[in-house]
Design a protein around this motif. Structure first.
Motif, PDB file in Angstrom:
ATOM      1  N   UNK A 115      50.355  44.074  68.927  1.00  0.00           N
ATOM      2  CA  UNK A 115      49.255  45.038  69.063  1.00  0.00           C
ATOM      3  C   UNK A 115      49.760  46.472  68.961  1.00  0.00           C
ATOM      4  N   UNK A 116      50.905  46.765  69.602  1.00  0.00           N
ATOM      5  CA  UNK A 116      51.477  48.116  69.522  1.00  0.00           C
ATOM      6  C   UNK A 116      51.862  48.467  68.089  1.00  0.00           C
ATOM      7  N   UNK A 117      52.471  47.520  67.390  1.00  0.00           N
ATOM      8  CA  UNK A 117      52.842  47.750  66.000  1.00  0.00           C
ATOM      9  C   UNK A 117      51.615  48.010  65.148  1.00  0.00           C
ATOM     10  N   UNK A 118      50.566  47.227  65.354  1.00  0.00           N
ATOM     11  CA  UNK A 118      49.322  47.410  64.598  1.00  0.00           C
ATOM     12  C   UNK A 118      48.749  48.799  64.832  1.00  0.00           C
ATOM     13  N   UNK A 119      48.771  49.256  66.072  1.00  0.00           N
ATOM     14  CA  UNK A 119      48.280  50.609  66.385  1.00  0.00           C
ATOM     15  C   UNK A 119      49.111  51.671  65.660  1.00  0.00           C
ATOM     16  N   UNK A 120      50.437  51.487  65.623  1.00  0.00           N
ATOM     17  CA  UNK A 120      51.319  52.440  64.913  1.00  0.00           C
ATOM     18  C   UNK A 120      51.035  52.439  63.414  1.00  0.00           C
ATOM     19  N   UNK A 121      50.852  51.248  62.849  1.00  0.00           N
ATOM     20  CA  UNK A 121      50.569  51.141  61.413  1.00  0.00           C
ATOM     21  C   UNK A 121      49.231  51.805  61.097  1.00  0.00           C
ATOM     22  N   UNK A 122      48.229  51.531  61.932  1.00  0.00           N
ATOM     23  CA  UNK A 122      46.902  52.104  61.702  1.00  0.00           C
ATOM     24  C   UNK A 122      46.930  53.627  61.788  1.00  0.00           C
ATOM     25  N   UNK A 123      47.559  54.171  62.814  1.00  0.00           N
ATOM     26  CA  UNK A 123      47.580  55.632  62.964  1.00  0.00           C
ATOM     27  C   UNK A 123      48.378  56.294  61.844  1.00  0.00           C
ATOM     28  N   UNK A 124      49.446  55.652  61.392  1.00  0.00           N
ATOM     29  CA  UNK A 124      50.211  56.185  60.254  1.00  0.00           C
ATOM     30  C   UNK A 124      49.348  56.211  59.000  1.00  0.00           C
ATOM     31  N   UNK A 125      48.615  55.140  58.763  1.00  0.00           N
ATOM     32  CA  UNK A 125      47.727  55.068  57.609  1.00  0.00           C
ATOM     33  C   UNK A 125      46.601  56.081  57.675  1.00  0.00           C
ATOM     34  N   UNK A 126      46.069  56.289  58.874  1.00  0.00           N
ATOM     35  CA  UNK A 126      45.005  57.284  59.043  1.00  0.00           C
ATOM     36  C   UNK A 126      45.478  58.666  58.608  1.00  0.00           C
ATOM     37  N   UNK A 127      46.725  58.996  58.938  1.00  0.00           N
ATOM     38  CA  UNK A 127      47.271  60.296  58.536  1.00  0.00           C
ATOM     39  C   UNK A 127      47.411  60.405  57.028  1.00  0.00           C
ATOM     40  N   UNK A 128      47.678  59.277  56.365  1.00  0.00           N
ATOM     41  CA  UNK A 128      47.893  59.273  54.912  1.00  0.00           C
ATOM     42  C   UNK A 128      46.623  58.988  54.117  1.00  0.00           C
ATOM     43  N   UNK A 129      45.544  58.642  54.810  1.00  0.00           N
ATOM     44  CA  UNK A 129      44.304  58.307  54.109  1.00  0.00           C
ATOM     45  C   UNK A 129      44.312  56.908  53.517  1.00  0.00           C
ATOM     46  N   UNK A 130      45.120  56.018  54.077  1.00  0.00           N
ATOM     47  CA  UNK A 130      45.185  54.623  53.636  1.00  0.00           C
ATOM     48  C   UNK A 130      44.717  53.750  54.800  1.00  0.00           C
ATOM     49  N   UNK A 131      43.653  53.006  54.574  1.00  0.00           N
ATOM     50  CA  UNK A 131      43.012  52.222  55.626  1.00  0.00           C
ATOM     51  C   UNK A 131      43.744  50.913  55.881  1.00  0.00           C
ATOM     52  N   UNK A 132      43.986  50.608  57.144  1.00  0.00           N
ATOM     53  CA  UNK A 132      44.481  49.292  57.529  1.00  0.00           C
ATOM     54  C   UNK A 132      43.262  48.396  57.712  1.00  0.00           C
ATOM     55  N   UNK A 133      43.058  47.464  56.789  1.00  0.00           N
ATOM     56  CA  UNK A 133      41.884  46.587  56.815  1.00  0.00           C
ATOM     57  C   UNK A 133      42.010  45.466  57.839  1.00  0.00           C
ATOM     58  N   UNK A 134      43.211  44.914  57.977  1.00  0.00           N
ATOM     59  CA  UNK A 134      43.383  43.777  58.884  1.00  0.00           C
ATOM     60  C   UNK A 134      44.870  43.537  59.123  1.00  0.00           C
ATOM     61  N   UNK A 135      45.139  42.808  60.175  1.00  0.00           N
ATOM     62  CA  UNK A 135      46.470  42.287  60.469  1.00  0.00           C
ATOM     63  C   UNK A 135      46.273  40.800  60.711  1.00  0.00           C
ATOM     64  N   UNK A 136      46.920  39.989  59.892  1.00  0.00           N
ATOM     65  CA  UNK A 136      46.781  38.537  59.953  1.00  0.00           C
ATOM     66  C   UNK A 136      48.050  37.937  60.555  1.00  0.00           C
ATOM     67  N   UNK A 137      47.877  36.994  61.475  1.00  0.00           N
ATOM     68  CA  UNK A 137      48.993  36.191  61.963  1.00  0.00           C
ATOM     69  C   UNK A 137      48.844  34.810  61.332  1.00  0.00           C
ATOM     70  N   UNK A 138      49.864  34.387  60.610  1.00  0.00           N
ATOM     71  CA  UNK A 138      49.853  33.086  59.939  1.00  0.00           C
ATOM     72  C   UNK A 138      50.703  32.077  60.697  1.00  0.00           C
ATOM     73  N   UNK A 139      50.243  30.829  60.683  1.00  0.00           N
ATOM     74  CA  UNK A 139      51.073  29.703  61.086  1.00  0.00           C
ATOM     75  C   UNK A 139      51.042  28.713  59.928  1.00  0.00           C
ATOM     76  N   UNK A 140      51.748  27.612  60.061  1.00  0.00           N
ATOM     77  CA  UNK A 140      51.810  26.641  58.969  1.00  0.00           C
ATOM     78  C   UNK A 140      50.434  26.135  58.564  1.00  0.00           C
ATOM     79  N   UNK A 141      49.523  26.012  59.525  1.00  0.00           N
ATOM     80  CA  UNK A 141      48.230  25.420  59.201  1.00  0.00           C
ATOM     81  C   UNK A 141      47.009  26.209  59.676  1.00  0.00           C
ATOM     82  N   UNK A 142      47.211  27.434  60.136  1.00  0.00           N
ATOM     83  CA  UNK A 142      46.081  28.209  60.647  1.00  0.00           C
ATOM     84  C   UNK A 142      46.387  29.699  60.543  1.00  0.00           C
ATOM     85  N   UNK A 143      45.439  30.513  60.981  1.00  0.00           N
ATOM     86  CA  UNK A 143      45.657  31.954  61.001  1.00  0.00           C
ATOM     87  C   UNK A 143      44.756  32.602  62.039  1.00  0.00           C
TER      88      UNK A 143
END
Length: 152
Positions: A115-143
């Motif tokens: 969650x902290x990493x996602x917040x850092x990525x989102x705020x960095x993108x906001x400064x650059x004008x690049x939207x973070x649409x989603x953060x996906x966690x994958x497993x072998x058979x689900x997400x």
């Protein structure tokens, strides 16, 4: 006074080229569509072995114009620097991104560090004008989708 040009100075050039029309790239406007693209590019031999982090690069029409593996780590973590994510996003002229990482354990819950990493990525993108649409966690058979869970 004459200033001579220094031969040791390196020129930096950025380029992005594709042979395909962007209309042929997959549209990614939902977590299911993102996961379909991620499953095509992910190394299935690693999904239960080690944590990896990937970014999908999207244009203004939400077409996936490319992807990049940002990091590869151990069984429980990988180091992700937001600047590495946005370096490739800027290079590809992406207007938005979707980030993803796998949990080899099969656990779909987002950790506090996720969650902290996602917040850092989102705020960095906001400064650059690049939207973070989603953060996906994958497993072998689900997400799990941060956006679908209301975390993002």
């Amino acid at each position: 006074m004459t200033i001579e040009k220094s031969p040791s100075l390196a020129e930096v050039k950025l380029s992005y080229r594709t042979e395909q029309s962007p209309d042929t790239f997959p549209q990614v406007s939902s977590p299911d569509e993102a996961v379909a693209v991620l499953r095509q590019v992910w190394d299935n031999d690693h999904i239960q072995l080690k944590e990896e982090f990937v970014v999908l690069l999207l244009n203004n029409s939400k077409r996936c114009i490319g992807w990049s593996k940002i990091s590869s780590g151990g069984g429980t973590a990988t180091i992700v620097d937001p600047s590495a994510i946005y370096q490739v996003a800027l290079l590809a002229n992406a207007t938005s991104i979707i980030v993803a990482h796998n949990h080899p354990s099969g656990n779909l819950d987002a950790s506090k560090s996720d969650q902290k990493l996602t917040d850092r990525i989102k705020s960095s993108g906001d400064m650059l004008g690049i939207t973070l649409e989603d953060h996906i966690i994958l497993t072998a058979d689900n997400y799990s989708s941060f956006r679908a869970k209301g975390i993002l």
